[in-house]
Write a protein that holds these residues in place. Structure first.
Motif, PDB file in Angstrom:
ATOM      1  N   ALA A   1       1.375  30.793   6.063  1.00  0.00           N
ATOM      2  CA  ALA A   1       0.963  31.130   7.427  1.00  0.00           C
ATOM      3  C   ALA A   1       0.107  30.018   8.021  1.00  0.00           C
TER       4      ALA A   1
ATOM      5  N   ARG B   1       0.629  35.857  12.313  1.00  0.00           N
ATOM      6  CA  ARG B   1       1.605  35.138  11.492  1.00  0.00           C
ATOM      7  C   ARG B   1       1.747  35.705  10.088  1.00  0.00           C
TER       8      ARG B   1
ATOM      9  N   HIS C   1      -5.017  34.792   9.575  1.00  0.00           N
ATOM     10  CA  HIS C   1      -3.608  34.855   9.961  1.00  0.00           C
ATOM     11  C   HIS C   1      -3.073  36.267  10.100  1.00  0.00           C
TER      12      HIS C   1
ATOM     13  N   GLU D   1       5.870  32.251  10.133  1.00  0.00           N
ATOM     14  CA  GLU D   1       5.710  33.701  10.130  1.00  0.00           C
ATOM     15  C   GLU D   1       6.004  34.194   8.716  1.00  0.00           C
TER      16      GLU D   1
END
Length: 485
Positions: A43, A86, A81, A48
């Motif tokens: 990430a 993500r 993240h 993703e």
């Protein structure tokens, strides 16, 4: 006709420029130590990522940024993240597989019960689940540490279970994480190894690792068996260095030499290097012992007896260090630790982690407890994990608490907090000023000057002026100190 083809190619180029190909999406199957770190690092590299685990509590904790083990920098990276969107975690393997293009297998390969062989059931099951749930072409990337030959068997599982019309490829990309430095090791690895790749999968892996490659990280592309052997061979070599210097430490003790100075001198040779050349209690943790034993087992299966014999000796030397420290503690207490109070500094197998799997420190502490000692342990991070494994031991909240009233103080993990402790202050707390530095991390001269009978592994104890409850005494041996009481 050619003109129309050229126009068509030009139009496609314009469309591609306006709509660049989407970066591959990544799933990480298994969110333990390796998987959680890898997911967060992917990430951070801009992908993703979805992490999948069959433990709902673990998936929920990670979704909230709570990491069930101590690893510097990892909780912050996960929270960053999860918040950025993500990174997320799930228990739904079908969801994770449908979402992703590259699937990293990061599940455990523990030692089998009653055998040195690796338990591959988790790797096989994870691979099976990914393949069966593929909804589009996918690349399956093994990162778990496995015996050589595993990848070929997994490729058969892939071929037998891949849905019709879908292309699935399996390659190997071993991990080289060091506990306590895992985040940096993933973001800025010293090498990237990919094995068994096609031209397409190699290109995809270079895209996944584009950021570290751009900073100069070398990429080694090899066959599948070589990739499987790299990690275990690296661990076997490091374990051999540790056991070698511990064998030399025995010579140093007998000859009156100092193994630490000797190791410093050896380390200046660029062919040898200083890392992993510290004499002491030896290695432990969830990787080195398990990996070298699995390599011993697999080498024997393949008829490679020289490797098996060498690593058997490495393992035996390592385990003997634990008994050596136990014997030193018993000797320091006059031949028996029954009803003696032993202060133990360290429970984790190494600093910067709370991992107590196959920890030499905890093994020594438990063995002394079984011999009747009152063992009081302090570790800056591993008290809780140690207590879950050995709840009958006593745990302190500080160095001072562990040392108070101790008949002997053992330093079993080389935390900086221990090497920074002031020997004069600790001296005022103990019942007997005896310290066994089983990691050779203390300043021996400073501790001796503060009135401690001090010894470590690989160095003969120097005569020390010690003040005991019965008055001053020049101490040359542990037995003389014991005789003062």
């Amino acid at each position: 006709m050619k003109k129309n083809d050229d126009n068509s190619e030009t139009e496609q180029a314009i469309v591609s420029a306006e709509h660049p190909p989407q970066a591959p999406r990544i799933s990480v199957v298994g969110t333990g130590y390796l998987g959680a770190t890898h997911a967060a690092a992917m990430a951070e590299m801009g992908f993703e990522v979805i992490g999948v685990d069959n433990d709902p509590a673990k998936a929920q904790a990670l979704s909230e940024g709570r990491v069930p083990f101590f690893e510097p920098g990892l909780p912050e990276l996960i929270r960053k993240h999860v918040k950025s969107g993500r990174l997320r975690f799930t228990t739904d393997i079908a969801e994770a597989t449908a979402f992703s293009d590259v699937h990293f297998i990061c599940v455990g390969t523990p030692q089998q019960r009653g055998s040195n062989a690796a338990n591959l059931s988790y790797v096989e099951e994870a691979t099976m689940q990914v393949v069966r749930n593929l909804t589009h072409d996918g690349l399956i990337v093994g990162k778990s540490t496995v015996p050589v030959g595993t990848g070929m068997r997994l490729r058969s599982i892939v071929a037998e279970n891949v849905p019709a019309g879908i292309d699935a490829e399996l390659i190997w990309n071993p991990e080289f994480l060091r506990e306590g430095k895992a985040v940096d090791d993933t973001l800025t690895p010293d090498r990237i190894v990919v094995g068994g790749t096609s031209a397409r999968s190699e290109a995809l892996m270079r895209e996944v690792y584009a950021k570290p490659i751009a900073t100069g990280t070398p990429v080694i592309v090899c066959d599948l068996p070589t990739a499987e052997l790299v990690k275990v061979s690296a661990n076997a070599f490091l374990a051999t260095k540790i056991s070698f210097i511990n064998a030399i430490a025995e010579v140093c003790e007998a000859a009156g030499a100092d193994v630490t100075v000797l190791a410093d001198a050896l380390g200046h040779d660029v062919r040898i290097g200083r890392q992993f050349l510290n004499a002491g209690l030896g290695f432990g943790g969830g990787c080195l012992p398990k990996d070298i034993r699995a390599l011993i087992y697999r080498s024997s299966e393949l008829g490679a007896t020289k490797a098996a014999s060498l690593l058997q000796q490495v393992d035996e030397i390592n385990m003997s260090q634990r008994q050596r420290v136990i014997d030193m503690a018993i000797e320091a207490c006059g031949g028996s630790v029954l009803n003696r109070r032993i202060g133990v500094l360290g429970a984790a197998f190494k600093p910067l982690t709370d991992d107590v799997r196959d920890s030499p420190a905890l093994n020594v502490a438990a063995a002394l407890h079984l011999r009747g000692a009152q063992v009081v342990i302090y570790d800056p991070e591993a008290n809780e994990t140690a207590q879950r494994m050995f709840p009958t031991l006593t745990y302190a909240e500080s160095v001072e608490e562990a040392a108070t009233g101790a008949d002997a103080l053992l330093v079993l993990t080389e935390w900086k907090e221990f090497s920074a402790a002031k020997p004069e202050e600790i001296r005022s707390l103990v019942a007997r000023p005896v310290v066994i530095d089983a990691r050779n991390c203390l300043d021996a001269a400073a501790w001796r000057a503060a009135g401690w009978w001090f010894t470590g592994l690989g160095a003969s104890p120097a005569p020390t002026a010690v003040t005991t409850a019965t008055g001053p005494l020049l101490v040359n041996t542990i037995g003389q100190l014991v005789g003062a009481h």
